[in-house]
Design a protein around this motif. Structure first.
Motif, mmCIF file in Angstrom:
data_model
loop_
_atom_site.group_PDB
_atom_site.id
_atom_site.type_symbol
_atom_site.label_atom_id
_atom_site.label_comp_id
_atom_site.label_asym_id
_atom_site.label_seq_id
_atom_site.Cartn_x
_atom_site.Cartn_y
_atom_site.Cartn_z
ATOM 1 N N LEU A 1 -19.480 36.694 -1.854
ATOM 2 C CA LEU A 1 -18.545 35.590 -1.684
ATOM 3 C C LEU A 1 -19.193 34.464 -0.879
ATOM 4 O O LEU A 1 -19.026 33.275 -1.197
ATOM 5 N N ALA A 2 -19.945 34.817 0.153
ATOM 6 C CA ALA A 2 -20.648 33.809 0.942
ATOM 7 C C ALA A 2 -21.654 33.047 0.091
ATOM 8 O O ALA A 2 -21.795 31.826 0.200
ATOM 9 N N TRP A 3 -22.350 33.760 -0.759
ATOM 10 C CA TRP A 3 -23.349 33.147 -1.650
ATOM 11 C C TRP A 3 -22.684 32.199 -2.642
ATOM 12 O O TRP A 3 -23.146 31.069 -2.851
ATOM 13 N N LEU A 4 -21.584 32.650 -3.246
ATOM 14 C CA LEU A 4 -20.864 31.783 -4.175
ATOM 15 C C LEU A 4 -20.408 30.505 -3.486
ATOM 16 O O LEU A 4 -20.570 29.400 -4.019
ATOM 17 N N PHE A 5 -19.832 30.644 -2.314
ATOM 18 C CA PHE A 5 -19.361 29.474 -1.585
ATOM 19 C C PHE A 5 -20.513 28.532 -1.262
ATOM 20 O O PHE A 5 -20.396 27.306 -1.451
ATOM 21 N N ALA A 6 -21.610 29.067 -0.775
ATOM 22 C CA ALA A 6 -22.746 28.220 -0.371
ATOM 23 C C ALA A 6 -23.377 27.496 -1.551
ATOM 24 O O ALA A 6 -23.946 26.412 -1.391
ATOM 25 N N ASN A 7 -23.279 28.063 -2.746
ATOM 26 C CA ASN A 7 -23.764 27.377 -3.945
ATOM 27 C C ASN A 7 -22.775 26.316 -4.423
ATOM 28 O O ASN A 7 -23.163 25.210 -4.801
ATOM 29 N N PRO B 1 -12.590 17.860 -1.453
ATOM 30 C CA PRO B 1 -12.718 18.825 -0.353
ATOM 31 C C PRO B 1 -13.467 18.310 0.870
ATOM 32 O O PRO B 1 -13.360 18.911 1.947
ATOM 33 N N TYR B 2 -14.217 17.225 0.730
ATOM 34 C CA TYR B 2 -14.997 16.730 1.869
ATOM 35 C C TYR B 2 -14.232 15.719 2.724
ATOM 36 O O TYR B 2 -14.731 15.287 3.771
ATOM 37 N N LEU B 3 -13.046 15.329 2.304
ATOM 38 C CA LEU B 3 -12.303 14.292 3.025
ATOM 39 C C LEU B 3 -12.061 14.617 4.499
ATOM 40 O O LEU B 3 -12.172 13.713 5.343
ATOM 41 N N PRO B 4 -11.754 15.858 4.879
ATOM 42 C CA PRO B 4 -11.512 16.124 6.296
ATOM 43 C C PRO B 4 -12.719 15.854 7.193
ATOM 44 O O PRO B 4 -12.574 15.775 8.412
ATOM 45 N N LEU B 5 -13.898 15.684 6.593
ATOM 46 C CA LEU B 5 -15.127 15.512 7.362
ATOM 47 C C LEU B 5 -15.573 14.065 7.457
ATOM 48 O O LEU B 5 -16.600 13.769 8.066
ATOM 49 N N VAL B 6 -14.805 13.150 6.868
ATOM 50 C CA VAL B 6 -15.304 11.793 6.674
ATOM 51 C C VAL B 6 -15.519 11.048 7.990
ATOM 52 O O VAL B 6 -16.433 10.222 8.104
ATOM 53 N N ARG B 7 -14.741 11.329 9.009
ATOM 54 C CA ARG B 7 -14.921 10.639 10.294
ATOM 55 C C ARG B 7 -16.206 11.067 10.992
ATOM 56 O O ARG B 7 -16.691 10.368 11.880
ATOM 57 N N GLU B 8 -16.765 12.215 10.596
ATOM 58 C CA GLU B 8 -17.955 12.744 11.254
ATOM 59 C C GLU B 8 -19.249 12.225 10.663
ATOM 60 O O GLU B 8 -20.315 12.472 11.226
ATOM 61 N N ASP B 9 -19.189 11.526 9.544
ATOM 62 C CA ASP B 9 -20.409 11.247 8.789
ATOM 63 C C ASP B 9 -20.322 9.869 8.129
ATOM 64 O O ASP B 9 -19.561 9.670 7.181
ATOM 65 N N GLU C 1 -22.912 20.082 5.650
ATOM 66 C CA GLU C 1 -23.819 21.193 5.947
ATOM 67 C C GLU C 1 -23.319 22.004 7.143
ATOM 68 O O GLU C 1 -23.400 23.231 7.150
ATOM 69 N N ARG C 2 -22.792 21.333 8.132
ATOM 70 C CA ARG C 2 -22.232 22.062 9.280
ATOM 71 C C ARG C 2 -21.026 22.882 8.863
ATOM 72 O O ARG C 2 -20.866 24.043 9.278
ATOM 73 N N GLN C 3 -20.147 22.288 8.041
ATOM 74 C CA GLN C 3 -18.973 23.019 7.563
ATOM 75 C C GLN C 3 -19.396 24.218 6.734
ATOM 76 O O GLN C 3 -18.804 25.311 6.856
ATOM 77 N N LEU C 4 -20.402 24.040 5.914
ATOM 78 C CA LEU C 4 -20.889 25.123 5.078
ATOM 79 C C LEU C 4 -21.381 26.284 5.941
ATOM 80 O O LEU C 4 -20.998 27.448 5.732
ATOM 81 N N ALA C 5 -22.223 25.978 6.917
ATOM 82 C CA ALA C 5 -22.779 27.035 7.768
ATOM 83 C C ALA C 5 -21.687 27.743 8.568
ATOM 84 O O ALA C 5 -21.685 28.973 8.694
ATOM 85 N N GLN C 6 -20.753 26.964 9.096
ATOM 86 C CA GLN C 6 -19.669 27.545 9.884
ATOM 87 C C GLN C 6 -18.814 28.478 9.028
ATOM 88 O O GLN C 6 -18.433 29.572 9.465
#
Length: 480
Positions: free
Chosen positions: A69-75, A117-125, A54-59
């Motif tokens: 494009l923002a809408w497509l990405f957020a979906n 695509p979520y692998l770079p975030l795994v240490r944070e969560d 969720e943080r990555q999405l918002a950023q």
């Protein structure tokens, strides 16, 4: 377990706020805010939520200048987590079962690609880490059930195969949804395991069951080199579609045993014309070397690592001997060969493909033969390259002529070093979702309203990966 797109859209419509309220769609005017309401299910109805995602999405959304494009990405970016992830425990360990979307089964390929695509975030969560552990456990269990199967059921004891696979003439086993032998089905779990290990430093999932599954992978690859006969796998289906059936009693077309691994089906689940798939064998080389690295570092199993590297070297040497062919502007890679000298040039939207070799780490992006091959795949030399009023792109036999797969356009952008080329791909992707806010399996080259599979999570994840990658490395392309 299955949640339909109709249900998801109803849930999204009842959600409080939407994209504009939820993640600060500050750059949009009031009309855009109303037009681009979130198509995600409301938080209480999401199957899995990651704070890091969720943080990555918002950023990332905050970096995108184009409201659509923002809408497509957020979906699309969180779609796999929102709608396809089912967490449980199995035999006292974390278990994660991931459906493809509108099919209530787990493909080894899709499940690995959907969460990549979520692998770079795994240490944070920590919750995200549990998801990966559970999926690695589940994939190892699937391979233990049958290394020749491509898709599996939620209940590993169930005999309720997918409706179109119930009467298949093959060795169907409990827990198997469909049994199409595809080399890449065993490569994707290795890619995910290696990627998770690198991203997290966590070796907990790589237990004795995982090790046993990896030994089955190597053994299956060896058998399917077919140096000692055809091996145990055969497959036939009662179907008028030739792409559903390998010839010669289900063993596939003849191929010379030259060291390459035989595959009866492509990553599209369509039967191979020649059973030596070049992109799939390249993927196997990469995966075997990743497996060797893990086996040495985690288990100190040098003999197994040496066996993996030996097979990788043998396959790579055979590729360089039998897979190059003359192209329009120099030597290119064939898509399939038979070892007798027959070669097929084409490309398919599904990965591994010739276009995706650099994305999968099978060759450097700047490799000259790869660049020529990629360019030729995006030309009239590829019978499954389609150019229409809506977009240009690659399809495949699976959905027929004229049908472009958005994944091919996304992959073109992911493997490009050209701002102009990437920008054109983004234009096509924005213009072809038919107002749904999601990527589809395929759409007609002239009419995007004619599309297949409105709920296809792999395509959504891949698009999300592209946007995150651009935000990190080419943010100026998102700011216009």
């Amino acid at each position: 377990m299955t949640m339909t797109r109709r249900t998801l859209l109803k849930l999204a419509g009842s959600a409080a706020g939407g994209l504009a309220a939820g993640i600060g769609f500050a750059h949009a005017d009031d009309a855009a805010r109303q037009r681009y309401l979130s198509q995600r299910p409301p938080p209480a109805k999401r199957l899995f939520t990651s704070a890091a995602v969720e943080r990555q999405l918002a950023q990332t959304v905050s970096m995108i200048g184009d409201p659509q494009l923002a809408w497509l990405f957020a979906n699309c970016y969180p779609n796999t987590l929102d709608t396809t992830v089912h967490l449980d425990t199995l035999d006292g360990r974390p278990d994660t079962f991931i459906v493809t979307g509108d099919i209530d089964a787990m493909w080894l390929r899709d499940s690995a690609a959907q969460v990549w695509p979520y692998l770079p975030l795994v240490r944070e969560d920590a919750a995200l880490q549990r998801l990966y552990r559970g999926l690695i456990h589940r994939q190892a269990r699937c391979i233990a059930i049958d290394p020749y199967a491509n898709a599996f059921l939620p209940d590993p004891r169930s005999r309720a195969a997918l409706s179109w696979a119930v009467h298949d003439d093959t060795d169907m086993r409990p827990g198997v949804a469909e049994r199409k032998w595809e080399i890449d089905s065993l490569c994707w779990p290795i890619r995910l395991s290696h990627g998770y290990w690198q991203a997290s430093g966590d070796s907990a999932p790589f237990d004795d069951d995982w090790r046993a599954a990896m030994h089955r992978v190597l053994a299956t690859f060896r058998v399917q080199q077919r140096k000692e006969g055809r091996g145990p796998y055969r497959f036939q289906r009662l179907s008028e579609n030739a792409a559903e059936n390998p010839p010669l009693g289900g063993y596939g077309s003849p191929a010379r045993p030259v060291g390459l691994i035989h595959s009866m089906f492509r990553p599209s689940d369509d039967a191979c014309l020649y059973p030596l798939s070049v992109p799939s064998n390249f993927f196997a080389v990469t995966s075997l070397r990743q497996l060797a690295t893990m086996s040495e570092a985690i288990h100190r199993d040098r003999p197994f690592a040496a066996d993996c590297r030996a097979l990788a070297d043998e396959v790579e040497q055979a590729l360089h001997r039998y897979a190059p062919m003359a192209g329009d502007s120099g030597e290119v890679w064939a898509y399939e060969v038979d070892g007798f000298g027959n070669q097929l040039f084409m490309d398919d939207a599904n990965s591994p493909s010739l276009s995706s070799l650099a994305y999968l780490g099978a060759c450097p992006r700047e490799d000259a033969r790869y660049r020529r091959t990629r360019a030729q795949a995006w030309s009239a030399r590829n019978p499954y390259f389609f150019s229409g009023r809506a977009a240009n792109g690659i399809g495949g036999p699976h959905q027929g002529l004229r049908m472009i797969w958005p994944m091919s356009i996304t992959m073109r952008a992911l493997t490009s070093d050209s701002d102009a080329e990437i920008t054109q791909c983004l234009r096509w992707l924005k213009a072809t979702h038919a107002g749904t806010g999601f990527m589809h399996e395929a759409f007609d080259q002239d009419d995007p309203a004619k599309y297949t599979r409105s709920w296809f999570a792999w395509a959504n994840s891949l698009f999300g990966e592209l946007i995150v990658t651009l935000a990190a490395h080419r943010p100026h392309l998102l700011q216009a």
